[in-house]
Design an enzyme around this catalytic site. Structure first.
Site, short mmCIF file in Angstrom:
data_model
loop_
_atom_site.label_atom_id
_atom_site.label_comp_id
_atom_site.label_asym_id
_atom_site.label_seq_id
_atom_site.Cartn_x
_atom_site.Cartn_y
_atom_site.Cartn_z
CB SER A 2 42.40 48.20 34.92
OG SER A 2 42.01 47.39 36.02
NE ARG A 41 36.96 30.37 33.43
CZ ARG A 41 35.69 30.01 33.44
NH1 ARG A 41 35.27 29.14 34.35
NH2 ARG A 41 34.83 30.49 32.56
CG HIS A 77 40.97 39.28 47.55
ND1 HIS A 77 39.96 38.62 46.88
CD2 HIS A 77 40.44 39.66 48.75
CE1 HIS A 77 38.88 38.60 47.64
NE2 HIS A 77 39.14 39.22 48.76
CG ASP A 111 47.10 28.75 49.31
OD1 ASP A 111 46.00 29.07 48.81
OD2 ASP A 111 47.36 28.85 50.52
CB ALA A 112 45.38 24.15 47.05
#
Length: 206
Positions: free
Chosen positions: A19, A97, A115, A147-148
């Site tokens: 979407s 992922r 998010h 970032d990590a």
């Protein structure tokens, strides 16, 4: 590698129906927008976002984890698949992922993620559920640099959504997604036209 007309080349990563991708595709036809989706990459061969991209004439790639011997091999393949499209900006739009170091090292800080909560509150895969369970009166969505960590990158933009007394996870998430689509499209356009720089935890666009 911007297009010949100076347009920002965007690669979108998707895992589901797409979407957010659909909203970006609807916007990128306007030359004034400043960005164009030039490739879509998914970890799932059946992702609906791939169909949207192909219908729009946008090239796609599938990097399914089960096709690789281990996670490091998949991480390298993902970075290579993104790189084929020579992006100026990478957008994770419902990509479920964690992005590994090969992609981060190659493309950060040019990777945006969405998010469904107001970070730094409620990071992780269940941001809507966690916010509702906590009893917050307002929540929303965040566009941030990847970032990590898990949803720990510097915040680029946020949108606020009120929590209604009769909300459940599904109803709240639907309203968040509507705001998220608009926020992502606006943010990608602003970054494409004005660029961004990172000053500590602060992101300056334009």
């Amino acid at each position: 590698m911007r297009g010949a007309d100076g347009t920002c080349r965007v690669v979108v990563l998707v895992s589901g129906a797409g979407s957010n991708l659909a909203a970006l595709l609807a916007a990128h036809g306007d030359p004034a927008y400043g960005a164009r989706v030039v490739g879509v990459v998914s970890d799932k061969p059946a992702a609906g976002g791939l169909t949207l991209a192909r219908t729009a004439g946008v090239p796609t790639a599938v990097v399914a984890p089960q096709d690789f011997a281990d996670r490091p091999a998949w991480d390298v393949a993902l970075a290579e698949s993104i790189g084929v499209f020579h992006p100026d900006l990478v957008v994770c739009a419902g990509f479920m992922r964690i992005i590994g170091s090969p992609t981060l090292e190659r493309f950060a800080p040019r990777i945006l993620n969405t998010h469904p909560a107001l970070l730094p509150s409620f990071p992780g895969a269940h941001g809507v559920r966690d916010a509702l369970a906590y009893g917050v009166r307002v929540t929303g969505c965040t566009v941030h640099l990847l970032d990590a960590g898990v949803d720990t990158g510097p915040i680029v933009a946020q949108g606020v959504v009120g929590v209604e007394p009769d909300d459940d996870e599904a109803s709240l998430h639907e309203r968040i997604k509507a705001v998220e689509r608009e926020l992502l499209v606006r943010t990608v356009g602003e970054v494409a036209r004005g660029g961004l720089r990172v000053e500590g935890r602060r992101v300056v666009v334009g």
